[in-house]
Design a protein around this motif. Sequence first.
Motif, PDB file in Angstrom:
ATOM      1  N   ASP A 133       0.821  -1.203   0.000  1.00  0.00           N
ATOM      2  CA  ASP A 133       0.000   0.000   0.000  1.00  0.00           C
ATOM      3  C   ASP A 133       0.860   1.260   0.000  1.00  0.00           C
ATOM      4  OD1 ASP A 133       0.940  -0.510   2.502  1.00  0.00           O
ATOM      5  OD2 ASP A 133      -0.996  -0.433   3.509  1.00  0.00           O
ATOM      6  N   PHE A 134       2.056   1.211   0.613  1.00  0.00           N
ATOM      7  CA  PHE A 134       2.952   2.360   0.569  1.00  0.00           C
ATOM      8  C   PHE A 134       3.502   2.556  -0.847  1.00  0.00           C
ATOM      9  CE2 PHE A 134       7.077   4.451   0.974  1.00  0.00           C
ATOM     10  CZ  PHE A 134       6.724   5.572   1.699  1.00  0.00           C
ATOM     11  N   ILE A 135       3.802   1.468  -1.524  1.00  0.00           N
ATOM     12  CA  ILE A 135       4.261   1.570  -2.916  1.00  0.00           C
ATOM     13  C   ILE A 135       3.176   2.214  -3.778  1.00  0.00           C
ATOM     14  CG2 ILE A 135       5.013   0.271  -4.944  1.00  0.00           C
ATOM     15  CD1 ILE A 135       6.125  -1.836  -3.072  1.00  0.00           C
ATOM     16  N   LEU A 136       1.933   1.785  -3.577  1.00  0.00           N
ATOM     17  CA  LEU A 136       0.819   2.378  -4.317  1.00  0.00           C
ATOM     18  C   LEU A 136       0.725   3.865  -4.044  1.00  0.00           C
ATOM     19  CD1 LEU A 136      -1.794   2.249  -5.985  1.00  0.00           C
ATOM     20  CD2 LEU A 136      -2.984   1.530  -3.905  1.00  0.00           C
ATOM     21  N   TYR A 137       0.883   4.243  -2.792  1.00  0.00           N
ATOM     22  CA  TYR A 137       0.801   5.669  -2.432  1.00  0.00           C
ATOM     23  C   TYR A 137       1.878   6.494  -3.133  1.00  0.00           C
ATOM     24  CZ  TYR A 137       2.400   9.684   0.236  1.00  0.00           C
ATOM     25  OH  TYR A 137       2.882  10.917   0.589  1.00  0.00           O
ATOM     26  N   VAL A 138       3.134   6.034  -3.073  1.00  0.00           N
ATOM     27  CA  VAL A 138       4.217   6.846  -3.645  1.00  0.00           C
ATOM     28  C   VAL A 138       4.083   6.945  -5.164  1.00  0.00           C
ATOM     29  CG1 VAL A 138       5.853   6.462  -1.774  1.00  0.00           C
ATOM     30  CG2 VAL A 138       5.768   4.849  -3.664  1.00  0.00           C
ATOM     31  N   ILE A 139       3.563   5.920  -5.816  1.00  0.00           N
ATOM     32  CA  ILE A 139       3.373   5.997  -7.268  1.00  0.00           C
ATOM     33  C   ILE A 139       2.290   7.017  -7.604  1.00  0.00           C
ATOM     34  CG2 ILE A 139       2.576   4.734  -9.302  1.00  0.00           C
ATOM     35  CD1 ILE A 139       3.936   2.257  -8.245  1.00  0.00           C
ATOM     36  N   LEU A 140       1.159   6.951  -6.915  1.00  0.00           N
ATOM     37  CA  LEU A 140       0.084   7.918  -7.169  1.00  0.00           C
ATOM     38  C   LEU A 140       0.544   9.337  -6.846  1.00  0.00           C
ATOM     39  CD1 LEU A 140      -3.065   6.031  -5.785  1.00  0.00           C
ATOM     40  CD2 LEU A 140      -2.389   6.344  -8.179  1.00  0.00           C
ATOM     41  N   ASP A 141       1.285   9.483  -5.761  1.00  0.00           N
ATOM     42  CA  ASP A 141       1.791  10.804  -5.387  1.00  0.00           C
ATOM     43  C   ASP A 141       2.756  11.331  -6.443  1.00  0.00           C
ATOM     44  OD1 ASP A 141       1.980  12.934  -3.342  1.00  0.00           O
ATOM     45  OD2 ASP A 141       4.071  12.285  -3.212  1.00  0.00           O
TER      46      ASP A 141
END
Length: 337
Positions: free
Chosen positions: A152-160
């Motif tokens: 979920d952190f990987i998903l966050y940094v990509i979207l950010d």
Amino acid sequence: MTKPLKLVSDPPEAPPGVVASAVYVGGRRVAEIPIEDVGEWSKKPGHVVWIGLHEPGLDLLRRVQREFNLHDLSIEDALKAHQRPKLEQYGEALFIVARTAQMLDGRIAFGETHLFVGHGYVVSVRHGASTSYTPVRERCEADQKAFSEGEDFILYVILDFIVDNYMPVIETIQAEVEAIEDCILAETTTSTQVPRLYQLRRDLLRLRNAAVPLVEVCRRLEQPGLPGIDPAMSPLFRDVSDHIRRVQEEIESLREVLAFAFETSLMTGQAQQTEITRKLAAWAAILAVPTAVAGVYGMNFQHMPELNWRYGYALVLAVILAVCGWLYWRFRRNGWL
């Protein structure tokens, strides 16, 4: 029997379309792995597999599908790359579509990123105009404590990262719009600027359509119950939503400025045309006086006024000059010349 880890210093040769395929434990990269082994590694407790693909073919996507048991519809969407930003849940996996944007040759070029997120894995698929996610991977690896949160952190940094890359596009357009505005106010508008204003406004509309739907995606990610998404990540996804709303505000503001500049350029052009028409009308009125007098004397009648008078020619010229001079003075006084 567990397969031995392959060292990062001796990674396997990646097939075409594979940018990176690595496994992480506690936020630390421990091995580069082939696609055929990613499914097994993702099932190990505490392990997260992150695969980066760039414009993969159907064969490569099918191989990834077999490893993670991905849904056929999500694979079909990831292959076509003409999707609207969205979030779909297929069992224990999430499929997310985000639109990317960057400036190329003065135009906004759009691409797509498709994300498959599940327990123990993240697969990012890039299509079209999109900045490499290598800086995102490096950012995650540099912050091992946060990266240890998982997929979920990987998903966050990509979207950010995707949302943050909207701002340089907006800033570039804003600088160009300000330059065009200065030209318009200085009344030095060129014939290419009006179509350019319309083009920029249309591109901004496309950018808004690409960015705004991500608000709904992040809103769903904030809600509990999605597989692989820790409720503690909600503030981070809310932060991405705030960035998107800021992008939306900047786009709306720029579109209003472009609309004003477009209308102003048209009004300036009309004013310039009116000014030219006035000058032509004034000079036509002045030239009508000698034309009319010369027309009378060119009628070839036998008894013409002042025809045999010695000073008749000079007097007619003097009258013509006087009337033309008076008309020029009046037009100049009224601002027509």
